[in-house]
Scaffold this active site. Structure first.
Site, PDB file in Angstrom:
ATOM      1  CB  SER A 252      45.889 -33.068  98.520  1.00  9.76           C
ATOM      2  OG  SER A 252      46.688 -34.012  98.255  1.00  9.76           O
ATOM      3  CE  LYS A 253      44.319 -31.155 105.968  1.00  6.68           C
ATOM      4  NZ  LYS A 253      42.935 -31.383 105.952  1.00  6.68           N
ATOM      5  NE  ARG A 254      48.996 -37.506  96.973  1.00  6.32           N
ATOM      6  CZ  ARG A 254      49.989 -37.970  96.125  1.00  6.32           C
ATOM      7  NH1 ARG A 254      50.894 -38.393  96.848  1.00  6.32           N
ATOM      8  NH2 ARG A 254      49.786 -38.002  94.634  1.00  6.32           N
ATOM      9  CG  HIS A 255      51.416 -32.761  97.111  1.00  4.83           C
ATOM     10  ND1 HIS A 255      50.127 -32.596  96.833  1.00  4.83           N
ATOM     11  CD2 HIS A 255      51.819 -33.583  96.641  1.00  4.83           C
ATOM     12  CE1 HIS A 255      49.796 -33.480  95.830  1.00  4.83           C
ATOM     13  NE2 HIS A 255      50.998 -34.113  95.479  1.00  4.83           N
ATOM     14  N   GLY A 256      51.765 -31.573 101.785  1.00  2.14           N
ATOM     15  CA  GLY A 256      52.329 -30.733 103.035  1.00  2.14           C
ATOM     16  C   GLY A 256      51.351 -29.817 103.355  1.00  2.14           C
TER      17      GLY A 256
END
Ligand code: GLU
Length: 482
Positions: A252-256
């Site tokens: 998800s976005k929190r990974h990149g």
């Protein structure tokens, strides 16, 4: 029979790379055997509808080269390919399913359904309308009571199918809910319409993310109810991301960046992204090679190379892939890709080409260009006392000034401001002064760039800057050193 596969995205406004991988595998599977690849837009969830989202999907497939044989804009014998344009088809097939005894009208009100849910908000439908008499049904229909159509699940037995990746998947029928097939607004649910479409479009292999793995028995039951042949199911392992603390969870976005467009904007190349995600969940047989063009992937792709275990998206690895792809580009292709990342600049065409040839081997993504070439455009403010001294080249704050003065003399007399000629001239000057050529070149590089690490050596930088600017920068350095 040649395989027919489809990519059936919901138009959410962006292309998640997990979805792009599903499209890629579906494409490869059909093309490996010269089959058909279909694009179908699944837009029946009107609440999630995003304007322009279909264009994002089409654009992504175009850039990546995942050309579809049938789809919204290219047409085909199974159209329309946008589900919201197929509503009469779903209504017809829902009616058919009622007639076959595998679906029923449900007139339960929202309030009634809500009252069935426990405090935690979960709780299934109690099948209240499953056994209404025909008179009761007709009366409700005549009154115009809103209704949904539900699938009548078998009460006993087990439903199984064999997934090509995960093997046999079974569900006790008594665990199955009488899921809604047609909603009160006349739209079908995904659970229903994708089955109808896959059948009517002749899809032989359903390739999609493994979030559908356990609900597929319900879809298999629909095929059985109509007496249709089930497709081969190929569910793909989850794409995961690793958090800063090392824990792994769904990407998800929190990974990149997780959308194709965001990766492009960050300077990744489409080919590198496709190559990298191809290997996230698939392992080509009989080769150690990691680099594949789309054509090569088509040639070697087989379903038995797909892994069961979830794959972790490794941004470092993608960056490495991307750097390799950048280095393999022709200068012309690199220039075309690089231009949008250059921003404002005043470099004339021939100088620009030289700058690009200097940075091409030294970046891993296109967005790194700007920081690499910034000093060509404006000399950064730098601390001379920190930059000039260099042990290896035997440069000290004391001798730097003399070395630069000697270089300045040589450069101002240089008949031709070309890297090779300047290199030779500065080398000769060093010899004359009995110092290392490296000492002069070091000083010139610092003066010309204002930084210790540069793409290209001292004289290449001088050639790009040209005589006037080079001498100006050396004067600037001399000022700093006095
Ligand atoms: N519209 C569904 C999705 O985007 C498609 C799933 C499938 O391929 O059947 O998740």
């Amino acid at each position: 029979m040649k395989p027919v596969t489809r990519f059936a995205p919901s138009p959410t406004g962006y292309m998640h790379i997990g979805n792009l991988r599903s499209a890629l595998y579906a494409f490869l599977l059909s093309k490996h055997e010269g089959g058909t690849f279909i694009l179908r837009i699944e837009d029946t969830d009107r609440e999630r509808f995003v304007e322009g989202a279909t264009d994002v999907i089409k654009e992504t497939l175009k850039i990546t080269g995942l050309t579809y044989d049938e789809g919204p804009d290219v047409g085909g014998e199974h159209g329309p390919y946008i589900q919201s344009e197929r509503l009469p088809i779903y209504r017809e097939y829902a009616k058919k399913l009622i007639d076959l005894g595998h679906a029923y009208y449900c007139f339960c009100s929202k309030e009634r359904l809500e009252s069935l849910h426990g405090e935690d908000g979960v709780g299934g439908y109690d099948r209240h309308c499953r056994n209404l008499t025909q008179e009761e049904i007709d009366a409700e229909l005549a009154k115009g009571t809103p209704y949904v159509i539900r699938q009548k699940m078998p009460e006993e037995g087990v439903t199984s199918y064999v997934d090509a990746v995960y093997g046999e998947i079974s569900t006790e029928n008594k665990e199955l809910q009488d899921q809604i097939l047609m909603k009160a607004d006349g739209y079908p649910t995904y659970n229903f319409c994708h089955v109808i479409d896959d059948h009517l479009m002749g899809v032989t292999h359903v390739v999609r993310g493994c979030e559908y793995l356990t609900s597929t028995p319900k879809y298999a039951l629909l095929y059985d109810a109509y007496g249709w042949e089930r497709p081969t199911y190929i569910h793909l392992p989850l794409m995961m991301g690793r958090g800063a603390d090392g824990t792994v969870s769904k990407l998800s976005k929190r990974h990149g960046a997780v959308s194709f467009a965001a990766l492009l904007a960050d300077g990744y190349l489409s080919e590198a992204i496709i190559n990298y995600i191809a290997l996230l969940g698939w392992c080509p047989k009989g080769t150690e090679n990691e680099f594949f063009t789309l054509e090569e992937m088509i040639r070697v792709f087989t379903v038995d190379g797909i892994n069961k275990s979830s794959a972790v998206f490794d941004y470092e690895k993608l960056l490495w892939f991307n750097g390799e792809y950048i280095r393999r580009m022709t200068p012309m292709a690199f220039k075309e890709a690089a231009l949008p990342f250059l921003g404002e600049h005043s470099l004339p065409e021939d100088k620009l080409d030289m700058v690009l040839s200097l940075v091409q081997p030294r970046i891993e993504k296109l967005s790194q260009i700007r920081e690499k070439i910034g000093f060509f455009l404006t000399l950064p403010d730098y601390d001379a006392t920190a930059l000039f001294p260099n042990k290896k080249n035997k440069v000290t704050l004391e001798n730097a000034k003399d070395l630069l003065l000697a270089a300045r003399d040589t450069l101002s007399e240089a008949p031709e401001f070309k890297s090779d000629a300047l290199f030779a001239a500065l080398g000769a000057k060093a010899e004359e002064l009995a110092v290392k050529a490296g000492a002069i070149l070091w000083c010139v590089r610092i003066a010309a760039s204002g930084q210790a690490v540069t793409p290209g050596g001292a004289t290449e930088i001088l050639e790009v800057l040209g005589k006037d600017e080079s001498l100006l920068r050396i004067d600037e350095a001399l000022k700093k050193l006095s």
